[in-house]
Scaffold this active site. Structure first.
Site, PDB file in Angstrom:
ATOM      1  N   PRO A 155      44.689  -3.105  60.639  1.00 12.72           N
ATOM      2  CA  PRO A 155      45.533  -2.701  61.779  1.00 12.72           C
ATOM      3  C   PRO A 155      47.027  -2.840  61.474  1.00 12.72           C
ATOM      4  O   PRO A 155      47.644  -3.845  61.796  1.00 12.72           O
ATOM      5  CB  PRO A 155      45.088  -3.654  62.889  1.00 12.72           C
ATOM      6  N   GLY A 157      49.466  -1.718  62.839  1.00  9.78           N
ATOM      7  CA  GLY A 157      50.300  -1.880  64.034  1.00  9.78           C
ATOM      8  C   GLY A 157      50.262  -3.274  64.628  1.00  9.78           C
ATOM      9  O   GLY A 157      50.886  -3.525  65.669  1.00  9.78           O
ATOM     10  N   ASP A 158      49.554  -4.205  63.975  1.00  8.69           N
ATOM     11  CA  ASP A 158      49.432  -5.563  64.518  1.00  8.69           C
ATOM     12  C   ASP A 158      50.478  -6.481  63.890  1.00  8.69           C
ATOM     13  O   ASP A 158      50.461  -6.735  62.681  1.00  8.69           O
ATOM     14  CB  ASP A 158      48.020  -6.106  64.248  1.00  8.69           C
ATOM     15  N   LEU A 159      51.396  -6.983  64.716  1.00 12.72           N
ATOM     16  CA  LEU A 159      52.522  -7.777  64.210  1.00 12.72           C
ATOM     17  C   LEU A 159      52.086  -9.072  63.530  1.00 12.72           C
ATOM     18  O   LEU A 159      52.666  -9.484  62.530  1.00 12.72           O
ATOM     19  CB  LEU A 159      53.493  -8.099  65.346  1.00 12.72           C
TER      20      LEU A 159
END
Length: 209
Positions: A155, A157-159
């Site tokens: 992912p 987009g996962d910080l």
């Protein structure tokens, strides 16, 4: 259907990655194995993931519990029976109210069938879910990882994942997404396991601090 993992082979998959990348070996040595995170394939689980978009895990959990207390059981029917004001009282933003209701309608009218998703390839699942308003790639990634336990999801987009990866590899904060994806390529076909190890490192380090 794409490969999935389970509680029985999870630790051996972690060990396999640790033997290929010393960063993962250091995580297991310092913090042990990650928990076997999982959620049932239900409307409630998808609503939970929508609530987790761009907020803390604690805030999302609080909203989910508030909704559960109000409805008794979180189903498309019970959610659609609530007004926007009632959902706002359950800490739903205006945007997430729209998303949750749209998802409920798609399930209720048979546009989306969660059980059918179990038998589709990762990209087919992504195509079905991202067609629903408010469900993008991050939400789909979390669903594929936590609910369907597919083995090869990263992912980007996962910080938390991105920050843990930058720290472990001593990368500058402005490292481009393309470079991170390139690093993750080496972990195929078990990028989900790598993701869980990175989350585990991130969460364990915060707890220690």
């Amino acid at each position: 259907m794409n490969a999935s993992f389970n509680q029985q082979n999870f630790h051996s998959l972690c060990d396999d990655l640790a033997s290929r990348d010393a960063s993962f070996n250091s995580i297991i040595s310092a913090f042990g194995y990650p928990p076997f995170w999982g959620r049932p394939n239900t409307f409630e689980s998808l609503v939970h993931i929508i609530l987790e978009q761009q907020v803390s895990l604690a805030s999302a959990w609080s909203a989910l519990q508030k909704l559960k207390n109000r409805t008794g059981q979180i189903t498309p029917e019970t959610l659609l029976a609530l007004s926007d004001e009632e959902l706002k009282a359950c800490y739903f933003s205006r945007q997430k109210t729209v998303y949750a209701k749209h998802l409920a309608e798609n399930l209720l009218y048979g546009v989306l069938n969660l059980q059918q998703l179990e038998h589709l390839k990762d990209e087919e699942v992504r195509s079905k879910l991202t067609a629903i308003k408010g469900i993008g790639n991050w939400t789909t990634d979390i669903y594929l990882i936590f609910v369907l336990h597919r083995t090869d999801i990263f992912p980007i987009g996962d910080l938390a994942v991105v920050n843990a990866l930058k720290r472990l590899k001593n990368l500058p904060t402005n490292t481009p997404k393309e470079r991170l994806l390139q690093i993750a390529e080496a972990w195929k076909p078990f990028r989900t396991i790598a993701t869980m190890l990175l989350w585990h490192e991130y969460l364990s380090r915060r707890k220690i601090k």
